[in-house]
Scaffold this motif. Sequence first.
Motif, PDB file in Angstrom:
ATOM      1  N   GLY A 120       0.821  -1.211   0.000  1.00 39.17           N
ATOM      2  CA  GLY A 120       0.000   0.000   0.000  1.00 39.17           C
ATOM      3  C   GLY A 120       0.849   1.253   0.000  1.00 39.17           C
ATOM      4  N   SER A 121       1.929   1.244   0.774  1.00 42.71           N
ATOM      5  CA  SER A 121       2.831   2.408   0.819  1.00 42.71           C
ATOM      6  C   SER A 121       3.486   2.641  -0.535  1.00 42.71           C
ATOM      7  CB  SER A 121       3.904   2.189   1.892  1.00 42.71           C
ATOM      8  OG  SER A 121       3.312   1.996   3.165  1.00 42.71           O
ATOM      9  N   ILE A 122       3.916   1.545  -1.149  1.00 44.51           N
ATOM     10  CA  ILE A 122       4.532   1.674  -2.478  1.00 44.51           C
ATOM     11  C   ILE A 122       3.521   2.218  -3.485  1.00 44.51           C
ATOM     12  CG2 ILE A 122       5.559   0.375  -4.386  1.00 44.51           C
ATOM     13  CD1 ILE A 122       6.726  -1.542  -2.288  1.00 44.51           C
ATOM     14  N   GLY A 123       2.294   1.680  -3.425  1.00 45.78           N
ATOM     15  CA  GLY A 123       1.255   2.160  -4.329  1.00 45.78           C
ATOM     16  C   GLY A 123       0.936   3.631  -4.105  1.00 45.78           C
ATOM     17  N   LEU A 124       0.918   4.058  -2.821  1.00 45.40           N
ATOM     18  CA  LEU A 124       0.650   5.462  -2.497  1.00 45.40           C
ATOM     19  C   LEU A 124       1.733   6.374  -3.071  1.00 45.40           C
ATOM     20  CD1 LEU A 124      -1.067   7.518  -0.891  1.00 45.40           C
ATOM     21  CD2 LEU A 124       0.442   7.090   1.066  1.00 45.40           C
ATOM     22  N   ILE A 125       2.991   5.952  -2.913  1.00 48.79           N
ATOM     23  CA  ILE A 125       4.106   6.763  -3.425  1.00 48.79           C
ATOM     24  C   ILE A 125       4.031   6.870  -4.945  1.00 48.79           C
ATOM     25  CG2 ILE A 125       6.619   6.832  -3.682  1.00 48.79           C
ATOM     26  CD1 ILE A 125       6.778   5.486  -0.908  1.00 48.79           C
ATOM     27  N   VAL A 126       3.769   5.739  -5.596  1.00 48.60           N
ATOM     28  CA  VAL A 126       3.661   5.754  -7.061  1.00 48.60           C
ATOM     29  C   VAL A 126       2.509   6.654  -7.501  1.00 48.60           C
ATOM     30  CG1 VAL A 126       3.176   4.340  -9.101  1.00 48.60           C
ATOM     31  CG2 VAL A 126       4.711   3.478  -7.327  1.00 48.60           C
ATOM     32  N   GLY A 127       1.384   6.571  -6.782  1.00 44.54           N
ATOM     33  CA  GLY A 127       0.236   7.421  -7.112  1.00 44.54           C
ATOM     34  C   GLY A 127       0.560   8.896  -6.960  1.00 44.54           C
ATOM     35  N   PHE A 128       1.269   9.252  -5.880  1.00 44.01           N
ATOM     36  CA  PHE A 128       1.650  10.653  -5.663  1.00 44.01           C
ATOM     37  C   PHE A 128       2.620  11.147  -6.744  1.00 44.01           C
ATOM     38  CE2 PHE A 128       0.751  10.951  -0.805  1.00 44.01           C
ATOM     39  CZ  PHE A 128      -0.599  11.077  -1.090  1.00 44.01           C
ATOM     40  N   VAL A 129       3.522  10.266  -7.169  1.00 42.30           N
ATOM     41  CA  VAL A 129       4.462  10.663  -8.233  1.00 42.30           C
ATOM     42  C   VAL A 129       3.704  10.973  -9.517  1.00 42.30           C
ATOM     43  CG1 VAL A 129       6.329   9.833  -9.724  1.00 42.30           C
ATOM     44  CG2 VAL A 129       6.433   9.413  -7.261  1.00 42.30           C
ATOM     45  N   ILE A 130       2.750  10.114  -9.857  1.00 45.33           N
ATOM     46  CA  ILE A 130       1.942  10.349 -11.067  1.00 45.33           C
ATOM     47  C   ILE A 130       1.121  11.631 -10.920  1.00 45.33           C
ATOM     48  CG2 ILE A 130       0.088   9.424 -12.506  1.00 45.33           C
ATOM     49  CD1 ILE A 130       1.081   6.614 -11.761  1.00 45.33           C
ATOM     50  N   ALA A 131       0.553  11.841  -9.720  1.00 48.08           N
ATOM     51  CA  ALA A 131      -0.236  13.056  -9.478  1.00 48.08           C
ATOM     52  C   ALA A 131       0.635  14.303  -9.596  1.00 48.08           C
ATOM     53  CB  ALA A 131      -0.875  12.985  -8.093  1.00 48.08           C
ATOM     54  N   TYR A 132       1.886  14.203  -9.130  1.00 48.57           N
ATOM     55  CA  TYR A 132       2.804  15.347  -9.233  1.00 48.57           C
ATOM     56  C   TYR A 132       3.071  15.698 -10.696  1.00 48.57           C
ATOM     57  CZ  TYR A 132       7.179  17.954  -9.065  1.00 48.57           C
ATOM     58  OH  TYR A 132       8.158  18.897  -9.246  1.00 48.57           O
ATOM     59  N   LEU A 133       3.224  14.678 -11.513  1.00 47.57           N
ATOM     60  CA  LEU A 133       3.466  14.924 -12.937  1.00 47.57           C
ATOM     61  C   LEU A 133       2.236  15.545 -13.609  1.00 47.57           C
ATOM     62  CD1 LEU A 133       5.324  11.586 -13.827  1.00 47.57           C
ATOM     63  CD2 LEU A 133       6.341  13.840 -13.430  1.00 47.57           C
ATOM     64  N   LEU A 134       1.046  15.103 -13.181  1.00 47.56           N
ATOM     65  CA  LEU A 134      -0.184  15.643 -13.775  1.00 47.56           C
ATOM     66  C   LEU A 134      -0.515  17.042 -13.257  1.00 47.56           C
ATOM     67  CD1 LEU A 134      -2.457  12.450 -13.644  1.00 47.56           C
ATOM     68  CD2 LEU A 134      -1.332  13.426 -15.658  1.00 47.56           C
ATOM     69  N   SER A 135      -0.132  17.314 -12.019  1.00 45.09           N
ATOM     70  CA  SER A 135      -0.515  18.599 -11.413  1.00 45.09           C
ATOM     71  C   SER A 135       0.122  19.786 -12.124  1.00 45.09           C
ATOM     72  CB  SER A 135      -0.127  18.613  -9.927  1.00 45.09           C
ATOM     73  OG  SER A 135       1.283  18.509  -9.778  1.00 45.09           O
ATOM     74  N   GLY A 136       1.251  19.546 -12.796  1.00 44.66           N
ATOM     75  CA  GLY A 136       1.873  20.642 -13.551  1.00 44.66           C
ATOM     76  C   GLY A 136       0.948  21.192 -14.617  1.00 44.66           C
ATOM     77  N   LEU A 137       0.182  20.313 -15.225  1.00 47.00           N
ATOM     78  CA  LEU A 137      -0.783  20.746 -16.241  1.00 47.00           C
ATOM     79  C   LEU A 137      -2.078  21.248 -15.610  1.00 47.00           C
ATOM     80  CD1 LEU A 137      -0.321  17.782 -18.766  1.00 47.00           C
ATOM     81  CD2 LEU A 137       0.609  20.101 -18.975  1.00 47.00           C
ATOM     82  N   ILE A 138      -2.510  20.552 -14.558  1.00 52.08           N
ATOM     83  CA  ILE A 138      -3.800  20.899 -13.939  1.00 52.08           C
ATOM     84  C   ILE A 138      -3.748  22.276 -13.285  1.00 52.08           C
ATOM     85  CG2 ILE A 138      -5.434  20.224 -12.129  1.00 52.08           C
ATOM     86  CD1 ILE A 138      -4.665  17.315 -12.707  1.00 52.08           C
ATOM     87  N   ASN A 139      -2.611  22.637 -12.702  1.00 49.59           N
ATOM     88  CA  ASN A 139      -2.500  23.935 -12.019  1.00 49.59           C
ATOM     89  C   ASN A 139      -2.650  25.120 -12.965  1.00 49.59           C
ATOM     90  OD1 ASN A 139      -2.181  23.026  -9.382  1.00 49.59           O
ATOM     91  ND2 ASN A 139       0.025  22.725  -9.624  1.00 49.59           N
ATOM     92  N   GLN A 140      -2.478  24.863 -14.256  1.00 53.44           N
ATOM     93  CA  GLN A 140      -2.618  25.952 -15.231  1.00 53.44           C
ATOM     94  C   GLN A 140      -4.084  26.307 -15.510  1.00 53.44           C
ATOM     95  OE1 GLN A 140      -0.397  24.884 -18.731  1.00 53.44           O
ATOM     96  NE2 GLN A 140       1.543  24.643 -17.610  1.00 53.44           N
ATOM     97  N   ILE A 141      -4.998  25.454 -15.029  1.00 55.46           N
ATOM     98  CA  ILE A 141      -6.425  25.748 -15.222  1.00 55.46           C
ATOM     99  C   ILE A 141      -6.817  26.890 -14.279  1.00 55.46           C
ATOM    100  CG2 ILE A 141      -8.767  24.808 -15.056  1.00 55.46           C
ATOM    101  CD1 ILE A 141      -7.570  22.047 -15.561  1.00 55.46           C
ATOM    102  N   PRO A 142      -7.423  27.938 -14.795  1.00 58.11           N
ATOM    103  CA  PRO A 142      -7.777  29.093 -13.944  1.00 58.11           C
ATOM    104  C   PRO A 142      -8.798  28.718 -12.863  1.00 58.11           C
ATOM    105  CG  PRO A 142      -7.931  29.637 -16.289  1.00 58.11           C
ATOM    106  CD  PRO A 142      -7.761  28.160 -16.204  1.00 58.11           C
ATOM    107  N   ILE A 143      -8.696  29.387 -11.749  1.00 58.58           N
ATOM    108  CA  ILE A 143      -9.632  29.339 -10.615  1.00 58.58           C
ATOM    109  C   ILE A 143      -9.630  27.973  -9.917  1.00 58.58           C
ATOM    110  CG2 ILE A 143     -12.023  29.660  -9.844  1.00 58.58           C
ATOM    111  CD1 ILE A 143     -12.409  31.506 -12.283  1.00 58.58           C
ATOM    112  N   ILE A 144      -9.993  26.919 -10.645  1.00 58.31           N
ATOM    113  CA  ILE A 144     -10.167  25.609  -9.989  1.00 58.31           C
ATOM    114  C   ILE A 144      -8.932  24.714 -10.125  1.00 58.31           C
ATOM    115  CG2 ILE A 144     -12.667  25.646 -10.282  1.00 58.31           C
ATOM    116  CD1 ILE A 144     -12.280  23.742 -12.675  1.00 58.31           C
TER     117      ILE A 144
END
Length: 360
Positions: free
Chosen positions: A88-112
């Motif tokens: 579970g810990s390994i899966g959580l870390i992998v999930g956070f890494v993927i989320a970090y890569l996606l958040s670079g694009l998502i943060n560019q969306i205005p307001i939300i």
Amino acid sequence: MIRKVIRVCVGMLGLILGSTTYLKLMKDIKQLTFGREIYGFAAAIAVGIVIGLLFYVIEPWVVKKVKEAAKIMDKEISKYPQTDVLLGSIGLIVGFVIAYLLSGLINQIPIIGGLLSLITYIFMGYLGIRIALKSKDDLFNISKLSRLSNTIKEKGSKKEVKGISPKVLDTSVIIDGRIADICKTGFIEGKLIIPAFVLEELRHIADSSDDLKRVRGRRGLDILNIIQKELKIEVEISERDFEDISEVDSKLLKLAQTINGKVVTNDYNLNKVAQFQGVEVLNINELANAIKPVAIPGEDMVVQVVKEGKEMNQGIAYLDDGTMIVVDGGRKYMGETIKVLVTSVLQTPAGRMIFGKPKN
């Protein structure tokens, strides 16, 4: 003492945090300076002191709550197997890494953008845990199959080692001497068995009144010493004797049958009898027949002519391993050591014969 130091450090952290936060806000909100910048700094220190005292006061309560939360988490986690927690810990870390890569694009969306980024972290973390735990059985089966495969391989290799037949040496192959060189190369595997009755026969040959036999017998004993002392191969002297059998060759075959071994020989007749009785044989002469002969036509050899040949003017000489050399025109050199030019080599399962003529 340590608790007090920690509490003071937490208070100082509150002081620094409160002061820096006020100073940062003061740059954006001019009213916080109270008309003069010096008043703003004084207010920042005052706010820092208040926040520091607040941190100092609530530190025991916060520590207590953190400990309680840690105990609850530990209690909950202990309900699950350690493998589940690890995966579970390994899966959580992998999930956070993927989320970090996606958040670079998502943060560019205005307001939300910020809110969506937070949701992405939560979702990917949860998804990573679920996938890791769901794959637990598959990973376990792969690991189990791997261990099973290794076990089978180990057992197979052990069986192969155990299945190597011992090699029983006869008198002729010991006197021949090439068995030592073959063992040195590693072509002979397994244990070498030297029967006691073969040793006895070698001793009789070494004590013979015939000079040629005596030399061959002593050579055989020297070869045995080399095999036993210099080569990295297991050698066993077998004391088994078959008193109801008189011939050494018959005893040899009986011993090989008893221990499920193979006879190593260069005796053509013994080879045929062994095949008839179903005993496996390793014939040194057959091996020599498959490789380059020792003597090459055109090569010089130094030999001693010891007796007459069957044909006119022929002389007979022998190598140390007993190989016969037919010297054409060598009869007149009886008892002499001469240089011979090899003219041809005849290799048969019964042995090797070298033909040559005196070199002038």
